[in-house]
Motif scaffolding. Structure first.
Motif, PDB file in Angstrom:
ATOM      1  N   ALA A 255       0.055  -2.283   0.410  1.00 34.22           N
ATOM      2  CA  ALA A 255       0.868  -2.832   1.504  1.00 34.22           C
ATOM      3  C   ALA A 255       2.174  -2.053   1.654  1.00 34.22           C
ATOM      4  O   ALA A 255       2.609  -1.750   2.778  1.00 34.22           O
ATOM      5  N   ALA A 256       2.792  -1.713   0.530  1.00 35.34           N
ATOM      6  CA  ALA A 256       4.053  -0.967   0.576  1.00 35.34           C
ATOM      7  C   ALA A 256       3.846   0.422   1.166  1.00 35.34           C
ATOM      8  O   ALA A 256       4.677   0.909   1.958  1.00 35.34           O
ATOM      9  N   LEU A 257       2.742   1.074   0.826  1.00 33.54           N
ATOM     10  CA  LEU A 257       2.459   2.409   1.374  1.00 33.54           C
ATOM     11  C   LEU A 257       2.119   2.336   2.862  1.00 33.54           C
ATOM     12  O   LEU A 257       2.438   3.253   3.628  1.00 33.54           O
ATOM     13  N   THR A 258       1.486   1.248   3.275  1.00 28.55           N
ATOM     14  CA  THR A 258       1.219   1.063   4.704  1.00 28.55           C
ATOM     15  C   THR A 258       2.531   1.022   5.478  1.00 28.55           C
ATOM     16  O   THR A 258       2.672   1.667   6.530  1.00 28.55           O
ATOM     17  N   ASP A 259       3.498   0.292   4.970  1.00 33.17           N
ATOM     18  CA  ASP A 259       4.822   0.253   5.603  1.00 33.17           C
ATOM     19  C   ASP A 259       5.495   1.620   5.560  1.00 33.17           C
ATOM     20  O   ASP A 259       6.122   2.050   6.536  1.00 33.17           O
ATOM     21  N   TYR A 260       5.355   2.289   4.440  1.00 33.00           N
ATOM     22  CA  TYR A 260       5.994   3.604   4.255  1.00 33.00           C
ATOM     23  C   TYR A 260       5.497   4.617   5.286  1.00 33.00           C
ATOM     24  O   TYR A 260       6.281   5.406   5.837  1.00 33.00           O
TER      25      TYR A 260
END
Length: 287
Positions: A255-260
């Protein structure tokens, strides 16, 4: 144009089907690709000069196109200007995939090569150990440098997801770009699987024999032998999937990489003027 001057290059990104593209072009009789897929001239070996580079394409036989594929070019800050100065008419092939899947595949590759161990076999720890896991997925940032030096019509973006969905059509797209006849007997090669060999010596020997045979027009024979009873079982017994050896990425990391990557993906779509085939980023846009 000099006698052996390259007319195309593949620039990656890493772990994005560049080996598949190399295999397609290797099958084209009108194309001479370097024996070593990754020459890395415009990134690591530029000091060796054009003569050294073009030795990779030297052949007594006439060819319509010559070239090579080096994923190191995609993120190298100096590679676009160097390549444009060498031949401003180069066709530039770019292969991309979901940047989060690319990062994890990168991790499996580093684990398979033995470049990481211990706590760094955990993806979340490895992200801090190797900043390129994230950086190589900043596709818009890196591609924009290439578009600063080459006309957009010379930059050809292909997605690994589209290749997996219809390999024959994407192979035809590659040959059409270079103005070549379609391959009469397209050999669908699946390369760079995330596996390691239990007996490294046996695995490397089989890989070298297969690679040599393909370069000399015996690719169909190689695939037939690989599927033969006994040979197939021996190969499978000597292979271990890295996905069985490495813990999967955690959901919150994904999820964090999707935002990144969300902004980079939006910028990429604007650069190439078409949507990317990565559904996770559709959800980000509508959230």
């Amino acid at each position: 144009m000099r006698q052996f001057q390259a007319s195309f290059i593949g620039i990656g990104a890493q772990k994005c089907a560049s080996t598949w593209l190399y295999g397609v072009l290797q099958q084209c009789p009108e194309v001479f690709v370097s024996d070593e897929k990754e020459v890395d001239f415009f990134s690591y070996y530029f000091d060796r000069g054009y003569e050294w580079y073009e030795r990779n394409f030297a052949s007594e036989t006439a060819h319509q196109h010559r070239g090579e594929i080096s994923p190191s070019y995609f993120i190298h800050a100096d590679a676009p200007a160097r390549a444009a100065a060498y031949n401003p008419n180069l066709h530039v092939f770019v292969t991309l995939r979901d940047p989060i899947k690319r990062a994890f595949s990168n991790h499996l590759h580093e684990a398979r090569k033995g470049h990481i161990s211990g706590v760094n076999l955990t993806f979340e720890t490895a992200l801090d150990n190797n900043p390129l896991y994230r950086d190589q997925g900043r596709y818009a940032t890196h591609l924009s440098r290439w578009m600063d030096h080459f006309p957009r019509e010379q930059i050809h973006v292909m997605f690994q997801e589209e290749i997996l969905a219809d390999r024959a059509t994407m192979a035809r797209q590659a040959t059409d770009i270079l103005g070549l006849k379609p391959l009469d007997d397209f050999l669908d090669l699946k390369a760079n699987e995330s596996v390691r060999y239990r007996n490294a010596a046996v695995g490397e020997t089989l890989w070298k024999v297969g690679s040599y045979a393909r370069r000399h027009g015996m690719g169909r024979l190689v695939e037939t032998v690989k599927s033969a009873p006994g040979i197939k079982q021996m190969r499978n017994a000597n292979r271990e999937s890295m996905r069985d050896a490495v813990v999967p990425m955690a959901a919150d990391t994904e999820a964090a990489l999707t935002d990144y990557y969300a902004k980079e993906v939006t910028q990429l779509e604007a650069l190439i003027k078409r949507p990317v085939p990565w559904e996770r980023f559709r959800a980000t846009e509508t959230a």
